[in-house]
Each structure stands twice: as structure tokens, then as C-alpha cells.
Enzyme design. Structure first.
Site, PDB file in Angstrom:
ATOM      1  N   ASP A 282       0.873  -1.169   0.000  1.00  0.00           N
ATOM      2  CA  ASP A 282       0.000   0.000   0.000  1.00  0.00           C
ATOM      3  C   ASP A 282       0.918   1.229   0.000  1.00  0.00           C
ATOM      4  OD1 ASP A 282      -2.138   1.697  -0.041  1.00  0.00           O
ATOM      5  OD2 ASP A 282      -3.236   0.705   1.563  1.00  0.00           O
TER       6      ASP A 282
HETATM    7  C1  NOJ Z   1      -3.948   4.006  -0.007  1.00  0.00           C
HETATM    8  C2  NOJ Z   1      -5.137   3.119   0.105  1.00  0.00           C
HETATM    9  O1  NOJ Z   1      -5.105   2.415   1.327  1.00  0.00           O
HETATM   10  C3  NOJ Z   1      -5.263   2.110  -1.032  1.00  0.00           C
HETATM   11  O2  NOJ Z   1      -6.473   1.434  -0.913  1.00  0.00           O
HETATM   12  C4  NOJ Z   1      -5.129   2.809  -2.348  1.00  0.00           C
HETATM   13  O3  NOJ Z   1      -5.296   1.873  -3.387  1.00  0.00           O
HETATM   14  C5  NOJ Z   1      -3.777   3.487  -2.406  1.00  0.00           C
HETATM   15  N1  NOJ Z   1      -3.694   4.483  -1.360  1.00  0.00           N
HETATM   16  C6  NOJ Z   1      -3.502   4.145  -3.748  1.00  0.00           C
HETATM   17  O4  NOJ Z   1      -4.266   5.266  -3.920  1.00  0.00           O
END
Ligand code: NOJ
Length: 739
Positions: A282
Site C-alpha cells: 500500500d
Molecule cells: C492508499 C489506500 O489504502 C489504497 O487502498 C489505495 O489503493 C492506495 N492508497 C492508492 O491510492
């Protein structure tokens, strides 16, 4: 018989063909990897955000461009549109080995056409509609240069304080697993590489939805049973459905950051599940292992993450800065690096990017697909199916169009932005149908008046008097209240999930007119609204319903669509009850009589049942359940039984019922929840029509994760329940599983 053989032969031929293609791709990947330096391999694992590409020029921007040209970047997120993706891809093609970039984006519930937020769609319990919604989102995104969406979020979530309940399928493992499969199939189609599909991501691996106290990014602490039985199955279902990628998560799980967890990523995902796709971190979660206190510094974080099976580093800069040295120092084996690179390159080949790096960036297709009006019809269909009728006293709904005066009131009644919800990429905001607009265009002879009363958020009551005056002149009031779009989603945890601002006071003021009040509620999570629940005449829960939201709400209000949605998550009476799920344990002191909670497992200051239970949702017609039969009262291991009953539409209009099958294992080596959903069907019936509905029960249906940490079913009695909701069981019987 003959056609069966032909079908089998065709199937076998396809499988052989797919195997040959896979082998060909494996060879191509191996050939390419032979030419790659360690730095170039590390480059494939580095993912950068392109937000700045659309912003003002900066030195960071220039550095990113230079890194792409130097082959130091494998993927970009947040670059959208054919023009931008072509421009950036062209830079990657100037690198020594000309390896194309993967463009990824959070296409969560639509791209240009906005569908209901995922939790809303889950309330439809409609796998075809959900699959179609994901397919259209993919079709639009893939026409705009995107190869890969960071969806579906398959985290089970039982705490509505956590703002991200909005992004998932709710609290239930079984329903969530079905929806995970529908979404993966919708995004990807049956095979990667078609230009109307994108790679899916099962996220966030794992247990992110169980953040302590619903506070986003918080730690998770849970038993092995809970993890394997409740939180992992939707991921397994997504992997089996072919999800091309997984995203790990920000949280620690029992003390180990998920991003650094070899148990999750190597032992379970890539080991036991034999997963062939790749894992992306993430955003910055590799780097975040430092503040977690799990890695000493960024270099240590890089080593721990890749060794644990985290293949791509999203905006963490840990791999790009430290992996090459870590490989040289022997802290990361070349085979480990190669495995990650191989997984990523394989997907680039499967998408066809080496044949044509621009195949998803075609300006003519972008224009045609993003202008395709048929997508709106699908958005309307699923928005209607998502709406849950929570309450309908004296059958106030549907509203009659005949010479009625309807006052539409409320901060969200004419909002377009709030209907879209969070995670909107390129939504066509000007064309979002607001609730009052939808009501006006469906009202026929009814006379519509409108007053906003207060702005979204409802901080001031200055406009209440005018709204009450407008309402007093009408026969019925439709009040649109709820959360604003930015109150749920990532980093939107709330301790207070009652109606924000002065909306409850607004409801009271309108109710005091003596006119019937229909409340339309928008939200990305279950809200707490006890006064409204007690006093409103009707309540329509519309979630954030998307581009066609106003039309969907109007169709439900006027009865052009008979609501059929059922809650995919429990609605508590108060924050103090959270986490609250229908699948709770009985305890040694269960409440059997609400009037007697002395020394019971209960709260003494609240009714102990939920406000609205999982699976609840009303219709404009009535359904009768009768004639339950079980093909055999006993079942030996390895056998199956069939549970059947008659479902009748005893009302005056056609309608759809979502029938639910629950079970309880009465005595077992590890105690079981009082109810577990194990099947459901959506049945459409004309008035007066009856249909026999059947569920098959096998050993898997009865299995659980036992004290030896293995799946299995234990001999004994199982209570089987058929209901219209988890708290509205209509029929039940007992099945005995023999040795
Ligand atoms: C953080 C989020 O937790 C995740 O779900 C997302 O896909 C990413 N950022 C990218 O934007």
C-alpha cells in the site's frame, strides 16, 4: 450427451492453448530478465505516483521523468487519460530495454459513470449487477489508458466507525466472498489482455478491516480462527477467481506489519494458495515499517518487505534506494528479486503491452467509450437494486403521483457531489442526477416544492423556518439527509456516527408539522439515527448512489421500482455496541428476554439488539415462507442434502426477495457463531406467484477452522434457518451430520 462431449473437448483445447501461451510468456520473461541489470530489475518494483504530472512543474517532476527514461520505474499510479498515459509511456520506451509501464488507478466504483459506493452495491446482493458495474468501470478506465485498478477491497468490516467500510462488501464472509469473485470477473473479464478490462487488486491483505476501535491504519490483533475463517476467505475467493494482483496493508497483524509478513504473503498467499500474481505494497507501507518499530531504517524496511513477499513498492522509495545494495550485501537473494520481477513482467506480457505499449491509450476509443450512454442505464439499475427500504409505516411508500404536493427538503436533496461518494476519478459531475431533480422528473401530476434548509453538513439552522413553511404547504415531506461524501472513506474514521450537524433537529422540526415524513438517507456507512428510526414514517437508505442516484431514489419513492436491497452490515443503536455482527457468539449468559438482562451478556443502558439487522430490507409486497423440507435429516461425511421451501408473493405487486440461509453448529470443539450465512438467492415473483427454492448443503457448508487450525466439519446437530433477514428467520430445521 454429444454437446457435453463437444463442450468438454472445446474446454480442454482452450486449456491447452492457455498453457502454451503461458509457457511462451514464461520464455519471453526469462529472455528479457537475462538482459536486465540489477538496477533495471529493481526499477520494475518501483511504483511512483503521477499526481504531479498534472500539477505545476517542479524538480520532483523532472526527476520522475528522468527516472522513467532511465528504466528505474515499473509502474505509475494516478496518471489518467490517453494523452497523459501516452506521453509518459513514450518516456519508458526511451529506456534501454524499452519495458512498458503499468498504469494503475483507484477505480473503485466507476470511472466516468459513477456507480454506487461498493458497500451500497453489496446491498443489492446481485452478483450480475455487481459484475456489470465493475466491467463498465474497467471498460471506461481501460479506454483512458489504465491497465490496473486497485479494487476490489475485500476486507470484511464490522466496525462502522472505520470510514473504509464504504469501500467493501460489509461484514459477512460468505456474501463478501461472492462479491469479491463478481468484482474480479467484472474488472478483468475471463482473461487478461482485452482492451475492455483491467487487472484487479484484492486488497488490503490482510485483516485491515479489523483495525482496533475502527481507527484507520490502527493495529489488528486477532485469533488464527478469526483470521482464517472470517477475514481470509474473500481473499482466497479473489485469488481463485484469478485476481492479477494483491495489495498488502498498512496494519500490523498480531504485531507484524502485513507488508513485512512472510506468513501472509509467502506461506499463505504464494505458498498454500499457489498464487501466481504479484503483491503491491500500500502507499508507503514499506517505509511505514520504520515508524511501526519493525524496521530500523528504510534499507531494513526494503529487505524485510521483499523477503516477506511484497513485490512492488508503492511510493515508498525503499526498493529504489536500497534493494540493489541489499542484493550485493547478500541480504536479499537474487532469486527473491527475480521472483518479484518475473511476476510483474508476466503481467505486462499478459496485458499485451510488449506487443503494443499504447494498446490501452487510443484516443478514438476513449472518446467513444466515455460517451457511451448505455453505461448510465447500468448505473441506474444497480443504484435501484442497492437501495434498502428500512421502514415503511402504514405503507406510506410508494407515493402516489395523483395531485399530491410533495415538499423535498434537506441539505443533500439537491447535491450532486454527495451522491457520488468518495473515490471518484473522472465523474461527470454536472450530469449527476440529484434527488430533487430525480423526483421532479418522475413526479407526473404531483407538485414539487423544494427548500434546502441548511447546507451539506448542516451547521446552521437559519434556513429551518423557511423549510418548515414549505413543508407545511405539502401533503408529504421527503427529507434528504446523511453524511457528506467526504465523511467516509480512507482516513475518515469517526467516533460519532450520528447524523452530522443539526440534521436531527431539522427532522424534528419537520415532523412537528404533522405531515408524514419520508427520510432518504445518504451515507457510506451505517449511521446511528434513533430518533429518525423511531419517528419517521418511512426510511430509504440510498448510500452514495452515484451518477443516476436521483433517478434511482425517485423510482423507489414512486414505486416504479420495488425495493429489494438488504443490509450487508449491521446497523447499531449506538457506538457503544460496536463492533456488532449478527454472527456473534452465544456466550454462557445470552439475553433471551430484553426485559431481564441482569447478569446477562448485555448493556444495561441500551436495547441489546441492533437497530437494523444484517440482511434486513423491506419490499412493497409481502413474502410468505412455507413447506420447509430437508431431503434427509441425517447426512454422512461426503454426502449432500437439499433444503427446500416455498416462497410466495402474497402482496399486490411484483417484487424480489433475497432469501437467506443461515446455520448454527450446535456443539463443537470450538464454539460457533449463533448464525452464519451460508447461502442466499434473489427471487423475483409476480403477485400471487409461488416458487420452490432449494439450497444444497455439503461438508464445506458445515466446515469451520478448528482448534488444530484446519478446516473440517464435526459430527453433530446443525440448526438450519431460512429467513428474510438475520433477525427474521421464518423456517428452521435440524440436520445431523454423522461420522
Ligand atoms: C492508499 C489506500 O489504502 C489504497 O487502498 C489505495 O489503493 C492506495 N492508497 C492508492 O491510492
Amino acid at each position: 450427451m454429444k454437446t457435453k462431449y463437444i463442450a468438454a473437448a472445446i474446454g480442454a483445447a482452450f486449456a491447452l492453448c492457455a498453457q502454451a501461451q503461458d509457457a511462451q510468456i514464461d520464455r519471453k520473461v526469462a529472455d528479457l530478465m537475462k538482459q536486465m541489470t540489477v538496477a533495471e530489475k529493481v526499477g520494475q518494483l518501483h511504483q511512483l505516483s503521477g499526481r504531479q504530472f498534472t500539477g505545476p512543474t517542479s524538480s520532483a517532476y523532472a526527476d520522475k521523468l528522468a527516472d522513467i527514461r532511465a528504466g528505474k520505474v515499473g509502474s505509475m499510479l494516478n496518471v489518467t487519460g490517453v494523452a497523459d498515459t501516452r506521453e509518459i509511456q513514450a518516456l519508458a520506451l526511451q529506456s534501454r530495454l524499452k519495458i512498458p509501464l503499468l498504469f494503475s488507478l483507484d477505480v473503485i466504483h466507476g470511472y466516468k459513470t459513477v456507480f454506487p459506493v461498493p458497500l451500497g452495491e453489496a446491498a443489492s446482493w446481485d452478483m450480475e449487477a455487481i459484475e456489470l458495474s465493475a466491467h463498465i468501470a474497467a471498460r471506461e478506465a481501460a479506454a483512458a489508458g489504465i491497465h490496473w485498478t486497485f479494487a476490489p477491497m475485500v476486507d470484511v468490516a464490522r466496525d462502522p466507525r472505520w470510514g473504509r467500510v464504504m469501500e467493501g462488501a460489509g461484514e459477512d464472509t460468505y456474501l463478501g466472498s461472492q462479491i469479491a469473485v463478481a468484482r474480479v470477473h467484472g474488472f478483468q473479464g475471463r482473461k487478461l489482455g482485452a482492451t475492455d478490462s483491467v487487472m484487479a487488486t484484492a486488497k488490503h491483505f490482510a485483516a485491515y478491516g479489523a483495525a482496533i476501535a475502527g481507527r484507520d491504519y490502527n493495529a489488528v490483533d486477532m485469533s488464527e480462527q478469526q483470521l482464517h475463517e472470517v477475514y481470509l476467505p474473500p481473499f482466497k475467493a479473489a485469488a481463485d477467481a484469478g485476481a492479477a494482483t494483491f495489495m498488502n496493508s498498512f496494519n500490523t497483524l498480531n504485531g507484524i506489519p502485513a507488508t513485512g509478513s512472510a506468513v501472509l504473503q509467502r506461506d499463505i498467499l504464494k505458498g498454500a494458495w499457489k498464487y501466481k500474481g504479484f503483491v503491491v505494497s500500500d502507499w508507503g507501507s514499506v517505509r511505514e515499517m520504520v515508524p511501526h518499530g519493525y524496521a530500523a531504517d528504510l534499507s531494513d524496511a526494503a529487505v524485510k518487505a521483499i523477503n516477506a513477499g511484497s513485490d512492488m513498492d508503492m511510493e515508498g522509495y525503499a526498493y529504489t534506494q536500497h534493494l540493489e545494495a541489499a542484493v550485493k550485501a547478500g541480504k536479499v537473494k537474487m532469486a527473491t528479486l527475480d521472483d518479484a520481477v518475473r511476476r510483474i513482467l508476466t503481467k505486462k506480457f499478459e496485458l499485451g503491452l510488449f506487443d503494443d505499449p499504447y494498446r490501452y491509450s487510443d484516443a478514438a476509443r476513449e472518446k467513444a467509450v466515455l460517451g457511451d450512454q448505455s453505461h448510465r442505464a447500468a448505473a441506474l439499475d444497480v443504484a435501484q437494486k442497492s437501495i434498502v427500504l428500512l421502514k415503511n409505516e402504514n405503507k406510506l411508500l410508494p407515493l402516489s403521483r395523483d395531485s399530491k404536493r410533495i415538499a423535498v427538503i434537506g441539505p443533500l436533496a439537491d447535491s450532486q457531489r454527495d451522491l457520488e461518494g468518495g473515490w471518484v476519478v473522472q465523474g461527470d459531475r454536472a450530469r449527476v442526477v440529484s434527488i430533487v431533480e430525480g423526483i421532479r422528473s418522475h413526479a407526473g401530476k404531483a407538485e414539487i416544492s423544494y427548500a434546502q434548509a441548511c447546507a451539506p453538513g448542516c451547521a446552521s439552522s437559519a434556513g429551518f423556518a423557511e423549510a418548515v413553511a414549505t413543508a407545511s404547504r405539502a401533503d408529504v415531506i421527503v427529507l434528504a439527509v446523511g453524511e457528506t461524501w467526504d465523511m467516509s472513506g480512507e482516513a475518515k474514521s469517526r467516533t460519532d456516527i450520528t447524523l452530522p450537524g443539526q440534521q436531527e433537529a431539522l427532522f424534528d422540526a419537520l415532523k412537528a408539522t404533522g405531515k408524514p415524513v419520508v427520510v432518504v438517507m445518504l451515507a457510506g456507512r451505517p449511521l446511528v439515527f434513533n430518533t429518525v428510526a423511531d419517528k419517521a414514517d418511512a426510511i430509504v437508505y440510498a448510500w452514495f448512489p452515484g451518477s443516476e442516484g436521483g433517478n434511482a431514489v425517485a423510482n423507489v419513492l414512486f414505486g416504479d421500482y420495488n425495493p429489494s436491497g438488504k443490509l450487508p452490515i449491521t446497523f447499531p443503536r449506538g457506538v457503544g455496541q460496536i463492533p456488532l455482527s449478527y454472527a456473534q457468539y452465544n456466550t454462557g449468559r445470552p439475553v433471551t428476554d430484553e426485559k431481564n438482562v441482569v447478569y446477562k451478556s448485555a448493556y444495561i443502558d441500551s436495547v441489546n439488539t441492533p437497530r437494523y439487522a444484517f440482511g434486513h430490507g423491506l419490499s412493497y409486497t409481502d413474502f410468505k415462507y412455507a413447506g420447509l423440507t430437508l431431503s434427509s435429516p441425517t447426512m454422512a461425511q461426503g454426502q449432500k442434502v437439499t433444503l427446500s421451501f416455498d416462497l410466495a408473493n402474497s402482496g399486490k405487486v411484483a417484487g424480489t426477495e433475497i432469501v437467506q440461509m443461515y446455520l448454527r453448529d450446535m456443539v463443537s470443539s470450538v464454539v460457533r457463531p449463533v448464525k452464519e450465512l451460508k447461502g442466499f438467492q434473489k427471487v423475483h415473483l409476480k403477485p400471487g406467484e409461488t416458487r420452490r427454492v432449494s439450497f444444497t448443503i455439503d461438508r464445506d457448508t458445515l466446515s469451520f477452522f478448528n482448534s488444530q487450525l484446519k478446516w473440517g466439519a464435526e459430527a453433530g446437530d446443525f440448526k438450519l434457518m431460512i429467513g428474510s433477514a438475520s433477525d427474521d428467520i421464518r423456517l428452521e430445521t435440524t440436520l445431523k451430520l454423522t461420522q
